[in-house]
Write an enzyme that holds these catalytic residues in place. Structure first.
Site, short mmCIF file in Angstrom:
data_model
loop_
_atom_site.label_atom_id
_atom_site.label_comp_id
_atom_site.label_asym_id
_atom_site.label_seq_id
_atom_site.Cartn_x
_atom_site.Cartn_y
_atom_site.Cartn_z
N THR A 32 -10.29 7.88 -24.15
CA THR A 32 -11.69 8.47 -25.19
C THR A 32 -12.71 8.44 -24.57
OG1 THR A 32 -10.37 6.51 -26.23
CG2 THR A 32 -12.39 7.40 -27.32
N ASP B 245 -18.37 4.06 -24.36
CA ASP B 245 -17.06 3.66 -23.88
C ASP B 245 -16.15 3.14 -25.04
OD1 ASP B 245 -14.99 3.20 -21.90
OD2 ASP B 245 -16.36 1.63 -20.68
N ASP C 212 -9.72 -1.47 -25.67
CA ASP C 212 -8.30 -1.61 -25.82
C ASP C 212 -8.03 -2.43 -27.29
OD1 ASP C 212 -7.18 -0.57 -23.24
OD2 ASP C 212 -8.51 -2.20 -22.65
N GLY D 80 -8.24 -1.86 -19.67
CA GLY D 80 -6.77 -1.06 -19.51
C GLY D 80 -6.99 -0.07 -18.62
N GLU E 197 -17.67 -1.46 -16.09
CA GLU E 197 -18.08 -1.12 -17.44
C GLU E 197 -18.83 -2.31 -17.94
OE1 GLU E 197 -13.82 1.22 -18.81
OE2 GLU E 197 -13.91 -1.04 -19.05
#
Ligand code: 5RP
Length: 254
Positions: free
Chosen positions: A59, A111, A114, A126, A133
């Protein structure tokens, strides 16, 4: 998954779902990719002069490509990436990267996730990038989460929670993690344990259902050997942007 629009276009049509629809087709077909829709919606919040955090995963890759397009169209932005993979993609699409140390003030971080629960708590990691992150999400003025609708859940936990640990004394850390109520598996890269961008391991912790998100977050991070876990508490989330396969996008604000 696939919506076709009649038109007079010709040529080879290659869909995201990896099959060729037709050659010299009289029809133009397009996929309504829910991840891409969410990503492109989020990227409208990236403005000239901003420092942007770049996420990791399929994504986020759509978001990085869309930011790259904005850069090519003339806006000036600086970026810090949450993984080597995203750094490479950013370079490919022409985004200027700055070292983490210079990214003190991150205006916007986009961002994927999951799982997203009804209170906007997340499971991430994931793609094994949860540590960087979380550092980016925590230090950003606004953290926008981009997901397709399949990621929205009532309770977190069906997706095993990724936890980044140092390799030293791994067996002991695994035992401590199991005491928190999960079964554990070491994330593999083919036949050897996967090593993160930070030189650590990822343990996937299967809880089935997580009831007390904040408590569990604290409990896991208190285990010596744990570097960070993939629970992202809602207090660092600004918006959740959800793409649907029918072309709809919903923005869930807190
Ligand atoms: C990487 C992540 C990703 O954001 C998460 O795994 C979602 O990935 P995708 O967008 O490919 O579904 O946390 O560590």
């Amino acid at each position: 998954y696939i919506f076709c629009i009649l038109s007079k276009s010709e040529g080879l049509i290659f869909l995201n779902h990896a099959f060729i629809l037709s050659i010299h087709s009289p029809y133009f077909c397009t996929t309504m990719n829910a991840k891409q829709l969410a990503a492109e919606h989020a990227v409208q919040f990236v403005k000239d002069g901003m420092t942007s955090g770049l996420g990791t995963g399929s994504t986020s890759a759509f978001a990085i490509e869309a930011i790259g397009k904005k850069v090519r169209d003339g806006i000036s932005i600086k970026a810090v990436a949450s993984s080597v993979r995203s750094e490479d993609l950013a370079k490919e699409v022409g985004i200027k990267l700055i070292p983490f140390a210079e990214g003190e003030s991150i205006d916007i971080y986009i961002d994927g996730a999951d799982e997203v629960d009804k209170n906007h708590n997340l499971i991430k990691g994931g793609g094994a990038a949860l540590l960087r992150e979380k550092i980016l999400a925590f230090n950003s003025k606004q953290f926008l989460v981009i997901v397709d609708s399949s990621k929205i859940v009532e309770h977190l936990g069906k997706f095993p929670l990724p936890v980044e640990i140092v390799p030293f004394a791994m067996e002991l850390t695994l035992k401590q993690l199991q005491k928190t109520g999960c079964s554990t598996s070491v994330r593999m890269n083919n036949t050897t344990p996967l090593i993160t961008d930070n030189g650590n391991l990822i343990i996937d912790c299967d809880f089935k259902k997580i009831e007390e998100v904040e408590q569990l977050h604290q409990l896991i991070n208190n285990i010596p050997g744990v570097v960070e876990n993939g629970l992202f508490l809602n207090k660092i989330v600004k918006k959740v942007i959800v793409g649907y396969e029918n072309g709809e996008v919903k923005v869930l604000d807190k």
